[in-house]
Each structure stands twice: as structure tokens, then as C-alpha cells.
Design a protein around this motif. Structure first.
Motif, PDB file in Angstrom:
ATOM      1  N   ILE A  90       0.938  -1.161  -0.017  1.00  0.00           N
ATOM      2  CA  ILE A  90       0.071  -0.166  -0.215  1.00  0.00           C
ATOM      3  C   ILE A  90       1.020   1.214   0.014  1.00  0.00           C
ATOM      4  N   ASN A 101      -6.576  -1.643  -0.810  1.00  0.00           N
ATOM      5  CA  ASN A 101      -6.971  -1.498   0.354  1.00  0.00           C
ATOM      6  C   ASN A 101      -8.275  -2.611   0.810  1.00  0.00           C
ATOM      7  N   SER A 158      -6.448   0.566   5.875  1.00  0.00           N
ATOM      8  CA  SER A 158      -7.414   0.393   4.864  1.00  0.00           C
ATOM      9  C   SER A 158      -8.783   0.892   5.046  1.00  0.00           C
TER      10      SER A 158
END
Length: 357
Positions: free
Chosen positions: A208, A308, A323
């Protein structure tokens, strides 16, 4: 084995955040919202979701800004509940999530003060997750050194601002350089912190944060075209993490147009689709640099939602907390967009949002 120890301190909160996530708006909810004729209808439809009667005490006529503010406050209340019930290292992880909002608030106040905006109005526009006690004092600083010594030295952002102390007096260009330098330091620090947690948390968060770093690198490159920013200055703003680092970053530092950015990003499979059609559209004169950048931003958001969502497929890790906040933010953007289209009677664009589930 890690599941046994993880649940001792964090199992309850992971269950809570997964419960929050199950209340995320679905396609059927969005279908109902897009069929509303007025914002009062919109409010009624939202009350049937997990948002409940969060707009019950708001007087008519309802504004889109009120809807966005109240929806954001719902997220903030949920986050504060998680934060107040957490222990180390999760509490530290949740603090890191707030640092990004702190940076945005600091830059907003400095920019607003530079343009002589009202201090109270600026403070109201700050994101609630990034509020800290000494924020109002930011409005009196005239240079970065003063800003650091009088206000920021006592905040968690202090280490990130140290590299900016050589910057000149505050103006629009320097403020953007400061924003990107500070965010680069923050992303690298967050990346290193999740590495110390290790296991699944590191695996989930690395992907991420790597994408977030690459997104900033691409945005900085495209936004620096036809500006006074030199290629050397541009290179210093790129985070030293991500899938483009180091070769892609070096190539982007020398790029002169969108086409060169596209060529660099094609080396990463997942990023290839970002520039589909944009190159040919630009060649045909359909899009300028601004149009391509706007199209890119939409695809970045879609990729962010995808990454996410993947975080929730694994258990016993902290990535779900990060997330959830990001997915909820996207949901709030969707709600605001639909409400704005209803308010302005722009029905032809009401479906231009990014559904999550």
C-alpha cells in the motif's frame, strides 16, 4: 502461532474494524442514492444505511458541505474509539495514520495565512484527524525556521520538518516543496516502522505504501512540467521507496513530458493501465496535460481502493485499520459527489464515482 498472540491485545479491535467495514455502502445503496431527486431524499436514503440519523439535527436546506462534514465526523468518531482502546504497537500505528492529516493541516494553515485568509475559517477546514494543540500558532509564522522552533518542534512532525529548515521565506512554490519533502520523510518513516512490526502487517502495508509513494512520484513529475522547479529539485522530492524506486525514479527525474512518464511506468505491470488511451488522446489533441492528470487521478483512486480491499483478505495484521480509513474516505468522496450532482442537477455525471464493494 502469531494469531494466538495477536488476538490477546488486538483481536477485539480487529473484529470492530471488520464490523465497520461490513457497513460500507454497496452497489445497491449507490443505486438508491443516485435515484434521489433532492438532498432531503438523499438524507432519507442514507438513514437506512450504517450512517443512520447522522443528519437528523441538520436544518433545511441541507448543503453538500454539511453532508461531507458529518460523514467525516462519523469516521473520526470510529477512529477515535479504535485509538482509545488500542495498546502498543497498534496505538503507534494508528498515530502514524494521523500524521498524514497533520501535514495537510499544517500546509493548509501556512498557505491560507500567506493569502491572508481568516484564521478561524482555516481552522474549520482542517481535517479533524490531524488536529493538534499548537495549530493556531502556525498562522503567525513567516518562515520555516520560525515555524519549526515555535510550533512544530513539540509535535510528532518535528523530524520530518528538519530537512526543510534551509528553505527560504514562505511562498507558494516553497510551500509545495515543503509539503512534498515532509510527506516523503513521513512515508519513508512509516514504511520503516511497519517493517519493524514485521510479519503480515509489513507485507500488506509495504504494498500500500509503495503504491502511495509511486503515486506521489508520478504526480510530482507531471505537476512540475512547465514550472520553475528544476529536475534536481524534483528528484529530491521523490520518496526512496516504491516499485519505481530507484531506476524509475531516476528516469522520472529527467522526464520532460507525459509520454516519457508513461514509458517509465510501463515497466511496472500494474501501472500500465494508468496511461491507456491517455497517450493517443493527447496526440490527437483531445487532452492536455491537465486532462491526462485528471484521468490519472481517477485511476490512482481505483488502484488505492483495490489495494485496500485486498488488506481485508488477511487476518492478524494492522493493515486493516489503515485500509478502513482510506476506504471510508473514498466512500465519503462518493457520497459528496452524488450529493453535489443532485444539488446542481448534473444527472449526466452522477455515476462518475468509484464504488468500493
Amino acid at each position: 502461532m502469531e494469531g494466538l498472540f495477536f488476538n490477546v491485545n488486538n483481536g477485539f479491535l480487529e473484529g470492530i474494524v471488520r464490523g465497520y467495514k461490513s457497513g460500507t455502502l454497496t452497489q445497491s445503496h449507490y443505486a438508491s442514492l443516485t435515484q434521489c431527486e433532492t438532498l432531503e431524499d438523499f438524507k432519507t436514503q442514507l438513514s437506512a444505511t450504517d450512517y443512520g440519523n447522522f443528519l437528523a439535527n441538520e436544518p433545511s436546506p441541507l448543503s453538500t458541505a454539511t453532508i461531507a462534514d458529518k460523514a467525516t465526523q462519523t469516521l473520526v468518531d470510529q477512529f477515535n474509539f479504535l485509538r482509545s482502546n488500542s495498546v502498543e504497537p497498534l496505538s503507534k500505528f494508528l498515530d502514524y495514520i494521523t500524521y498524514g492529516y497533520m501535514i495537510d493541516n499544517v500546509v493548509l494553515l501556512i498557505t491560507g495565512t500567506l493569502h491572508e485568509r481568516d484564521t478561524h475559517e482555516l481552522l474549520e477546514r482542517c481535517h479533524p484527524l490531524g488536529i493538534f494543540d499548537t495549530m493556531p500558532a502556525l498562522c503567525v509564522a513567516t518562515n520555516v525556521e520560525e515555524l519549526y522552533q515555535s510550533v512544530l518542534v513539540e509535535t510528532p512532525l518535528a523530524p520530518y520538518f528538519r530537512d526543510c529548515l534551509s528553505a527560504a521565506d514562505l511562498d507558494d512554490m516553497n510551500i509545495e516543496i515543503i509539503r512534498n519533502t515532509v510527506y516523503k520523510a513521513y512515508l519513508e518513516d512509516f514504511y520503516n516502522y511497519v517493517s519493524t512490526i514485521g510479519s503480515t502487517t509489513a507485507e500488506v502495508m509495504h504494498s500500500i505504501l509503495a503504491f502511495e509513494a509511486d503515486r506521489r512520484t508520478m504526480n510530482i513529475t507531471i505537476n512540475s512540467f512547465d514550472t520553475e522547479l528544476t529536475k534536481e529539485q524534483r528528484a529530491k522530492l521523490f520518496p526512496a521507496i516504491g516499485r519505481l524506486f530507484p531506476a524509475g525514479n531516476n528516469a522520472l527525474a529527467k522526464a520532460d513530458d507525459i509520454d516519457q512518464v508513461r514509458q517509465v511506468c510501463e515497466n511496472v505491470g500494474e501501472y500500465r493501465s494508468f496511461f491507456d488511451n491517455s497517450g493517443s488522446a493527447q496526440a490527437n489533441g483531445d487532452l492536455g496535460d491537465f486532462g491526462v492528470a485528471a484521468q490519472l487521478e481517477d485511476r490512482f483512486f481505483r488502484m488505492e481502493v483495490h489495494l485496500n480491499k485486498l488488506a481485508f483478505l488477511q487476518q492478524f495484521q494492522y493493515g486493516v485499520f489503515y485500509s478502513y480509513v482510506k476506504l471510508k474516505e473514498q466512500e465519503i468522496r462518493n457520497i459528496t459527489w452524488i450529493a453535489e450532482c443532485i444539488a446542481q442537477d448534473a444527472r449526466d455525471r452522477i455515476h462518475d464515482f468509484i464504488p468500493i464493494f
